[in-house]
Design a protein around this motif. Structure first.
Motif, PDB file in Angstrom:
ATOM      1  N   UNK A  21       1.014  19.186  60.275  1.00 38.02           N
ATOM      2  CA  UNK A  21       2.535  19.832  60.594  1.00 38.02           C
ATOM      3  C   UNK A  21       2.919  19.182  62.006  1.00 38.02           C
ATOM      4  N   UNK A  22       2.196  18.668  62.738  1.00 35.11           N
ATOM      5  CA  UNK A  22       2.544  18.010  63.971  1.00 35.11           C
ATOM      6  C   UNK A  22       3.320  16.807  63.908  1.00 35.11           C
ATOM      7  N   UNK A  23       3.448  16.139  62.890  1.00 32.86           N
ATOM      8  CA  UNK A  23       3.957  14.759  62.614  1.00 32.86           C
ATOM      9  C   UNK A  23       5.528  14.587  62.844  1.00 32.86           C
ATOM     10  N   UNK A  24       6.142  15.930  62.613  1.00 31.13           N
ATOM     11  CA  UNK A  24       7.542  15.642  62.977  1.00 31.13           C
ATOM     12  C   UNK A  24       7.753  15.514  64.711  1.00 31.13           C
ATOM     13  N   UNK A  25       7.052  16.663  65.100  1.00 29.50           N
ATOM     14  CA  UNK A  25       7.091  16.437  66.790  1.00 29.50           C
ATOM     15  C   UNK A  25       6.668  15.116  67.240  1.00 29.50           C
ATOM     16  N   UNK A  79      13.077  19.265  61.556  1.00 36.30           N
ATOM     17  CA  UNK A  79      13.376  18.613  62.982  1.00 36.30           C
ATOM     18  C   UNK A  79      14.239  17.216  62.617  1.00 36.30           C
ATOM     19  N   UNK A  80      14.786  17.247  61.482  1.00 37.55           N
ATOM     20  CA  UNK A  80      15.290  15.712  61.080  1.00 37.55           C
ATOM     21  C   UNK A  80      14.273  14.563  60.458  1.00 37.55           C
ATOM     22  N   UNK A  81      13.114  15.127  60.577  1.00 35.53           N
ATOM     23  CA  UNK A  81      12.055  14.030  60.155  1.00 35.53           C
ATOM     24  C   UNK A  81      11.751  14.288  58.719  1.00 35.53           C
ATOM     25  N   UNK A  82      11.399  13.232  58.043  1.00 33.57           N
ATOM     26  CA  UNK A  82      10.474  13.120  56.735  1.00 33.57           C
ATOM     27  C   UNK A  82       9.268  12.518  56.776  1.00 33.57           C
ATOM     28  N   UNK A  83       8.635  12.740  55.610  1.00 38.08           N
ATOM     29  CA  UNK A  83       7.384  12.081  55.688  1.00 38.08           C
ATOM     30  C   UNK A  83       7.367  11.328  54.156  1.00 38.08           C
ATOM     31  N   UNK A  84       6.380  10.439  54.052  1.00 40.62           N
ATOM     32  CA  UNK A  84       6.138   9.799  52.598  1.00 40.62           C
ATOM     33  C   UNK A  84       4.697   9.293  52.760  1.00 40.62           C
ATOM     34  N   UNK A  85       4.034   9.533  51.268  1.00 41.51           N
ATOM     35  CA  UNK A  85       2.878   9.068  51.300  1.00 41.51           C
ATOM     36  C   UNK A  85       3.056   7.621  51.036  1.00 41.51           C
ATOM     37  N   UNK A  86       2.523   6.804  51.797  1.00 41.28           N
ATOM     38  CA  UNK A  86       2.730   5.299  51.757  1.00 41.28           C
ATOM     39  C   UNK A  86       1.683   4.731  51.071  1.00 41.28           C
TER      40      UNK A  86
END
Length: 179
Positions: A77-81, A129-136
């Motif tokens: 959950x820290x990835x966006x920050x 916070x305006x951030x997305x995540x993808x499984x790469x």
């Protein structure tokens, strides 16, 4: 109904690329370690220029990069920050509004390699916070496997080999953490 389980900690990873990566990395390394903890793995220099010219106008030519792993495990959950912090660091190295270094944070979990992005696409999930995540990459049958949308550099054996080394390091840290 499924049982809610405790989320596993993951290994923070960043791909840092630039022209003159060795010089730029010596500038940025102390800042990264201050923000995110000690670096416990630094890849060989990886060619990035052969995959795209998208960044050349802004960052120059002959772009190369390094994959970096950090010693402390993080909660996913820290990835966006973290992405917001790396964007701030990039701005600090910009000259006349042009980045001289690009920092792409993500994490390795035993089953996947995940990247953060400010860009939304159909394959990305909004994480705040305006951030997305993808499984790469997915780890299946003993190896990282790219997906249809995986960026070309992460499909390359050289990148996958480096990420596999980081995954092995993560598995050791994870074992210690959950002991």
């Amino acid at each position: 109904m499924g049982q809610v389980k405790r989320t596993e900690m993951v290994n923070l990873v960043m791909f840092i690329f630039s022209s003159y990566i060795d010089y730029r990395f010596t500038e940025i390394e102390p800042i990264l370690e201050k923000e995110f903890g000690a670096i416990d793995y630094l890849s060989c220099t990886l060619d990035f220029d052969k995959y795209t010219y998208f960044y050349n106008e802004e960052m120059g030519h002959k772009l190369q990069g390094k994959l970096v792993s950090f010693e402390p495990l993080i909660h996913p959950s820290e990835l966006a920050e973290i992405k917001l912090k790396t964007n701030e660091i990039e701005r600090g190295f910009s000259i006349e509004g042009k980045r001289k270094i690009n920092i792409d944070p993500g994490y390795i979990h035993h089953a996947q390699f995940v990247l953060a992005s400010t860009k939304h696409w159909a394959n990305r999930i909004y994480i705040g916070r305006g951030i997305n995540a993808e499984v790469t990459l997915m780890f299946l049958n003993g190896a990282f496997r790219p997906l249809e949308y995986t960026y070309p550099n992460y499909k390359d054996k050289e990148y996958i080999d480096e990420l596999t080394k980081i995954r092995e390091l993560y598995l050791k840290k994870r074992k210690e953490y959950y002991r």
